[in-house]
Structure formats: structure tokens, C-alpha cells
Design a protein around this motif. Structure first.
Motif, PDB file in Angstrom:
ATOM      1  N   LEU A  73       1.442  -1.334   0.038  1.00 38.73           N
ATOM      2  CA  LEU A  73      -0.096   0.043  -0.060  1.00 38.73           C
ATOM      3  C   LEU A  73       0.708   1.408   0.062  1.00 38.73           C
ATOM      4  O   LEU A  73       0.547   1.951  -1.037  1.00 38.73           O
ATOM      5  CB  LEU A  73      -0.874   0.112   1.317  1.00 38.73           C
ATOM      6  CG  LEU A  73      -2.296  -0.854   1.119  1.00 38.73           C
ATOM      7  CD1 LEU A  73      -2.419  -0.799   2.599  1.00 38.73           C
ATOM      8  CD2 LEU A  73      -3.150  -0.826   0.245  1.00 38.73           C
ATOM      9  N   GLY A  74       2.257   0.827   0.801  1.00 39.80           N
ATOM     10  CA  GLY A  74       2.899   2.243   0.841  1.00 39.80           C
ATOM     11  C   GLY A  74       3.425   2.204  -0.487  1.00 39.80           C
ATOM     12  O   GLY A  74       3.787   3.873  -1.104  1.00 39.80           O
ATOM     13  N   GLU A  75       3.972   1.306  -1.294  1.00 38.01           N
ATOM     14  CA  GLU A  75       4.184   1.024  -2.694  1.00 38.01           C
ATOM     15  C   GLU A  75       2.894   2.123  -3.605  1.00 38.01           C
ATOM     16  O   GLU A  75       3.623   3.173  -4.801  1.00 38.01           O
ATOM     17  CB  GLU A  75       4.484   0.460  -3.547  1.00 38.01           C
ATOM     18  CG  GLU A  75       5.319   0.651  -4.462  1.00 38.01           C
ATOM     19  CD  GLU A  75       5.069  -0.870  -5.509  1.00 38.01           C
ATOM     20  OE1 GLU A  75       6.508  -0.985  -6.117  1.00 38.01           O
ATOM     21  OE2 GLU A  75       4.483  -1.906  -4.947  1.00 38.01           O
ATOM     22  N   LYS A  76       1.959   1.894  -3.575  1.00 38.05           N
ATOM     23  CA  LYS A  76       0.548   2.664  -4.193  1.00 38.05           C
ATOM     24  C   LYS A  76       0.286   3.605  -3.896  1.00 38.05           C
ATOM     25  O   LYS A  76       0.075   4.636  -4.346  1.00 38.05           O
ATOM     26  CB  LYS A  76      -0.802   1.452  -4.108  1.00 38.05           C
ATOM     27  CG  LYS A  76      -0.735   0.294  -4.194  1.00 38.05           C
ATOM     28  CD  LYS A  76      -1.588  -0.418  -4.212  1.00 38.05           C
ATOM     29  CE  LYS A  76      -3.503  -0.047  -5.763  1.00 38.05           C
ATOM     30  NZ  LYS A  76      -3.186  -0.035  -6.213  1.00 38.05           N
ATOM     31  N   VAL A  77       0.363   4.765  -2.841  1.00 41.08           N
ATOM     32  CA  VAL A  77       0.650   5.626  -2.396  1.00 41.08           C
ATOM     33  C   VAL A  77       1.392   6.337  -3.027  1.00 41.08           C
ATOM     34  O   VAL A  77       1.093   7.389  -3.272  1.00 41.08           O
ATOM     35  CB  VAL A  77       0.602   5.854  -0.844  1.00 41.08           C
ATOM     36  CG1 VAL A  77       1.273   7.361  -0.688  1.00 41.08           C
ATOM     37  CG2 VAL A  77      -0.081   5.453   0.127  1.00 41.08           C
ATOM     38  N   ARG A  78       3.092   6.170  -2.975  1.00 40.10           N
ATOM     39  CA  ARG A  78       3.616   7.143  -3.538  1.00 40.10           C
ATOM     40  C   ARG A  78       4.296   6.401  -5.289  1.00 40.10           C
ATOM     41  O   ARG A  78       4.509   7.948  -5.989  1.00 40.10           O
ATOM     42  CB  ARG A  78       5.639   6.112  -3.267  1.00 40.10           C
ATOM     43  CG  ARG A  78       6.161   6.405  -1.718  1.00 40.10           C
ATOM     44  CD  ARG A  78       7.500   5.985  -1.409  1.00 40.10           C
ATOM     45  NE  ARG A  78       7.336   4.262  -1.678  1.00 40.10           N
ATOM     46  CZ  ARG A  78       6.806   3.446  -1.026  1.00 40.10           C
ATOM     47  NH1 ARG A  78       6.795   3.466  -0.066  1.00 40.10           N
ATOM     48  NH2 ARG A  78       7.207   2.254  -1.513  1.00 40.10           N
ATOM     49  N   GLU A  79       3.447   5.760  -5.487  1.00 41.92           N
ATOM     50  CA  GLU A  79       3.822   5.514  -7.036  1.00 41.92           C
ATOM     51  C   GLU A  79       2.556   5.999  -7.529  1.00 41.92           C
ATOM     52  O   GLU A  79       2.189   5.918  -9.205  1.00 41.92           O
ATOM     53  CB  GLU A  79       4.091   3.984  -7.652  1.00 41.92           C
ATOM     54  CG  GLU A  79       5.464   4.031  -7.550  1.00 41.92           C
ATOM     55  CD  GLU A  79       6.444   3.184  -7.883  1.00 41.92           C
ATOM     56  OE1 GLU A  79       5.216   2.476  -8.151  1.00 41.92           O
ATOM     57  OE2 GLU A  79       7.617   2.246  -7.315  1.00 41.92           O
ATOM     58  N   ASP A  80       1.604   5.747  -7.273  1.00 42.29           N
ATOM     59  CA  ASP A  80      -0.112   5.735  -7.926  1.00 42.29           C
ATOM     60  C   ASP A  80      -1.271   6.732  -7.257  1.00 42.29           C
ATOM     61  O   ASP A  80      -2.422   6.477  -7.780  1.00 42.29           O
ATOM     62  CB  ASP A  80      -0.261   4.011  -7.666  1.00 42.29           C
ATOM     63  CG  ASP A  80       0.281   2.944  -8.439  1.00 42.29           C
ATOM     64  OD1 ASP A  80       1.081   3.079  -9.210  1.00 42.29           O
ATOM     65  OD2 ASP A  80       0.089   2.146  -7.907  1.00 42.29           O
ATOM     66  N   GLY A  81      -0.535   7.416  -6.627  1.00 45.28           N
ATOM     67  CA  GLY A  81      -1.217   8.272  -5.446  1.00 45.28           C
ATOM     68  C   GLY A  81      -2.302   7.842  -5.529  1.00 45.28           C
ATOM     69  O   GLY A  81      -3.507   8.989  -5.067  1.00 45.28           O
ATOM     70  N   LEU A  82      -2.624   6.823  -4.504  1.00 44.74           N
ATOM     71  CA  LEU A  82      -3.340   6.250  -3.646  1.00 44.74           C
ATOM     72  C   LEU A  82      -3.414   6.996  -2.600  1.00 44.74           C
ATOM     73  O   LEU A  82      -2.569   7.400  -1.639  1.00 44.74           O
ATOM     74  CB  LEU A  82      -3.332   5.149  -2.788  1.00 44.74           C
ATOM     75  CG  LEU A  82      -4.396   3.984  -2.436  1.00 44.74           C
ATOM     76  CD1 LEU A  82      -5.741   3.973  -3.255  1.00 44.74           C
ATOM     77  CD2 LEU A  82      -3.935   2.639  -2.054  1.00 44.74           C
ATOM     78  N   ARG A  83      -5.020   7.649  -1.834  1.00 44.14           N
ATOM     79  CA  ARG A  83      -5.234   8.338  -0.754  1.00 44.14           C
ATOM     80  C   ARG A  83      -6.295   7.387  -0.424  1.00 44.14           C
ATOM     81  O   ARG A  83      -7.153   7.266  -0.007  1.00 44.14           O
ATOM     82  CB  ARG A  83      -5.747   9.253  -1.146  1.00 44.14           C
ATOM     83  CG  ARG A  83      -4.534  10.282  -1.540  1.00 44.14           C
ATOM     84  CD  ARG A  83      -2.926  10.613  -0.640  1.00 44.14           C
ATOM     85  NE  ARG A  83      -2.036  11.160  -1.433  1.00 44.14           N
ATOM     86  CZ  ARG A  83      -1.017  11.124  -2.079  1.00 44.14           C
ATOM     87  NH1 ARG A  83      -0.752   9.361  -1.975  1.00 44.14           N
ATOM     88  NH2 ARG A  83       0.179  11.621  -2.833  1.00 44.14           N
ATOM     89  N   PHE A  84      -5.659   7.136   1.238  1.00 38.98           N
ATOM     90  CA  PHE A  84      -6.787   6.602   2.389  1.00 38.98           C
ATOM     91  C   PHE A  84      -6.357   6.813   3.132  1.00 38.98           C
ATOM     92  O   PHE A  84      -5.389   6.690   3.748  1.00 38.98           O
ATOM     93  CB  PHE A  84      -7.045   4.703   1.582  1.00 38.98           C
ATOM     94  CG  PHE A  84      -5.521   4.109   2.480  1.00 38.98           C
ATOM     95  CD1 PHE A  84      -5.670   3.598   3.353  1.00 38.98           C
ATOM     96  CD2 PHE A  84      -5.240   4.028   0.976  1.00 38.98           C
ATOM     97  CE1 PHE A  84      -4.757   2.216   3.583  1.00 38.98           C
ATOM     98  CE2 PHE A  84      -3.761   3.144   1.385  1.00 38.98           C
ATOM     99  CZ  PHE A  84      -3.509   2.634   2.529  1.00 38.98           C
ATOM    100  N   LYS A  85      -6.927   6.893   4.584  1.00 45.22           N
ATOM    101  CA  LYS A  85      -7.012   6.791   6.084  1.00 45.22           C
ATOM    102  C   LYS A  85      -6.597   5.172   6.180  1.00 45.22           C
ATOM    103  O   LYS A  85      -7.825   4.192   6.487  1.00 45.22           O
ATOM    104  CB  LYS A  85      -7.913   7.726   6.774  1.00 45.22           C
ATOM    105  CG  LYS A  85      -7.897   8.798   5.869  1.00 45.22           C
ATOM    106  CD  LYS A  85      -8.881   9.083   6.969  1.00 45.22           C
ATOM    107  CE  LYS A  85      -9.709  10.657   6.237  1.00 45.22           C
ATOM    108  NZ  LYS A  85      -8.175  12.033   6.694  1.00 45.22           N
TER     109      LYS A  85
END
Length: 260
Positions: free
Chosen positions: A44-56
Motif C-alpha cells: 500500500l505504501g508503494e501504491k501511495v508513492r507511485e499511483d497516488g492512492l489516498r486512504f486512511k
């Protein structure tokens, strides 16, 4: 690098990577505890950094919270979230009905609270965790420290009338001292070998004074993601009654492996 991972770790990784695809921006997601859940947090950290995923994310332990912050996830408490879209967590054992034993990582109480405060629970595991009958993995019970030996004796007395093969109980230790949970409790591990009626056992154990919660997760898991060491991933949806399979490729320069 992925080539340096053990077969079990490869299976955990592909299960976590597949499960990470269920998380969408804007969601509130429970983050489990344990080695497989740690792979999920990294994915999930990778998706936040590379894909712009934003969730809590709502962690189920202090160590999951620390890892989540380290990889760039936004962390909030369950009280702040109120209710979750999903929880993704690992399991120590699962059966064909998607009943689970959890708590090997010592966070069963927070894990069960978070999972039941979610629209759905997704479990990620390697194929070796599947069993015909729960119980080969010791069943953890979170108990309060006060009078714990009395609680232990009551538990052992109750087990005589339960459909289990073994009745040995041991206090979980951390070196020379008892293991302490995030809620400042102890854990008793029940070595039962086989549990004939998990639902009944769960209800009876939770009636014993001193027992806070047990590690049997009955009718809580909605979807199971099973990873295999060759990259195959199987998704079982108990509500839809479906089973699907896909193949994930390993990426040798994946950033997830930099700290392995």
C-alpha cells in the motif's frame, strides 16, 4: 530482491499485493498485524508513492502503526474513523468455511474489534495456512493479568467438556517475562490440536471471568486471498460463492524488498 525471498515469503507477498488492489482512494481501511499484513502495508505504501492512492489506515497494533507511517500511509484511530470500508489482515489458520485462528502476533483483541467494525474483512495468507480443522496452531486468548493463574485453571477445567484433542495451556512469554499486549494484558496459548466445534468453544471461552477475547474469528472473514510461492493467487469470496485465480509476476527491482 524477490529472488532472495523464501517460498513462504513469496506466497505472502503475492497475496498482499493482490489484496492491495481492493483498496481505493477515499477508503478507511483496517490494517492487520503480523508478517503477511506487513507485506500488505508495504504494498500500500508503494501504491501511495507511485499511483497516488489516498486512504486512511486504522492499524491493529503499535508496530503496524509504526510501519504504516514509515511507508507514508495516513494513520488514524478507530474512534476517528468510526466505521471502516474494509479490514485486510492475515491469519494463522483458516478452514474451508473461512473461519480463522488469529493472534500469533499478539494483537487479536484489536484485530477483532477493527475487523468487526468494517463492511468486510479480507484475509491474506499463504496456502500452508489452510487446515481441515482448526487447532493445530495454538489458540491465543487475551486475559487480564489479575488472577491470571485462576483464569488459566478455569479455562483448563472448561476444556475438559469441549470437543478438542488437547488441553495444555501456556502463558506466552517475552524472554523471561510474560508477553504484554498493547492493552497491557497477557496471552494464554491453548494447545488443542483439533477444535471440533469452533463456534461453541469461542462462546464458552468468552464467558470465563478474566478472558478478554479469544483468537477464533467465526463468520467474520468475507474474502480470502491465498498466495502461492509460484506467484499464483486464489481469491475466495464466501458471500458470492466464487473462486478466482490469477498469476502475479515478481519484479526483481521492486522497492518492497529493499529492507529484506
Amino acid at each position: 530482491m524477490s529472488g532472495e525471498l523464501s517460498p513462504i515469503d513469496k506466497a505472502k507477498f503475492v497475496a498482499a499485493k493482490q489484496a492491495a488492489e481492493f483498496v481505493e482512494s477515499g477508503m478507511r481501511v483496517g490494517l492487520g498485524t503480523g508478517s503477511t499484513a506487513a507485506w500488505l502495508v508495504r504494498c500500500l505504501g508503494e501504491k501511495v508513492r507511485e499511483d497516488g492512492l489516498r486512504f486512511k489506515g486504522v492499524p491493529t497494533s503499535t508496530r503496524t502503526a509504526e510501519l504504516a507511517r514509515d511507508v507514508g500511509l495516513e494513520v488514524i484511530s478507530l474512534d476517528e474513523a468510526k466505521w471502516l470500508d474494509m479490514t485486510i489482515d492475515g491469519a494463522d489458520e483458516f478452514d474451508e468455511d473461512l473461519n480463522l485462528i488469529k493472534g500469533g502476533g499478539g494483537a487479536l483483541l484489536q484485530e477483532k474489534i477493527v475487523a468487526t467494525a468494517s463492511d468486510q474483512m479480507i484475509v491474506i495468507a499463504d496456502a500452508a495456512k489452510e487446515v481441515q480443522a482448526l487447532g493445530a496452531f495454538p489458540l491465543p486468548l487475551e486475559i487480564i493479568p489479575f488472577g491470571w493463574q485462576t483464569t488459566q485453571a478455569l479455562i483448563e477445567e472448561v476444556l475438559v467438556s469441549m470437543d478438542v484433542m488437547g488441553r495444555q495451556t501456556t502463558l506466552r512469554m517475552n524472554g523471561a517475562r510474560p508477553y504484554i499486549t498493547d492493552e497491557a494484558n497477557h496471552i494464554l496459548d491453548l494447545h488443542l490440536s483439533r477444535i471440533g466445534n469452533p463456534r461453541q468453544l469461542s462462546m464458552v471461552l468468552n464467558q470465563i471471568p478474566g478472558v478478554v477475547e479469544n483468537g477464533l474469528f467465526i463468520d467474520i472473514c468475507d474474502k480470502l486471498v491465498v498466495g502461492h510461492s509460484d506467484g499464483r493467487v486464489e481469491v475466495r469470496d464466501i458471500n458470492e460463492g466464487t473462486i478466482s485465480e490469477s498469476q502475479l509476476a515478481f519484479v526483481e527491482d521492486d522497492n518492497l524488498f529493499s529492507d529484506i
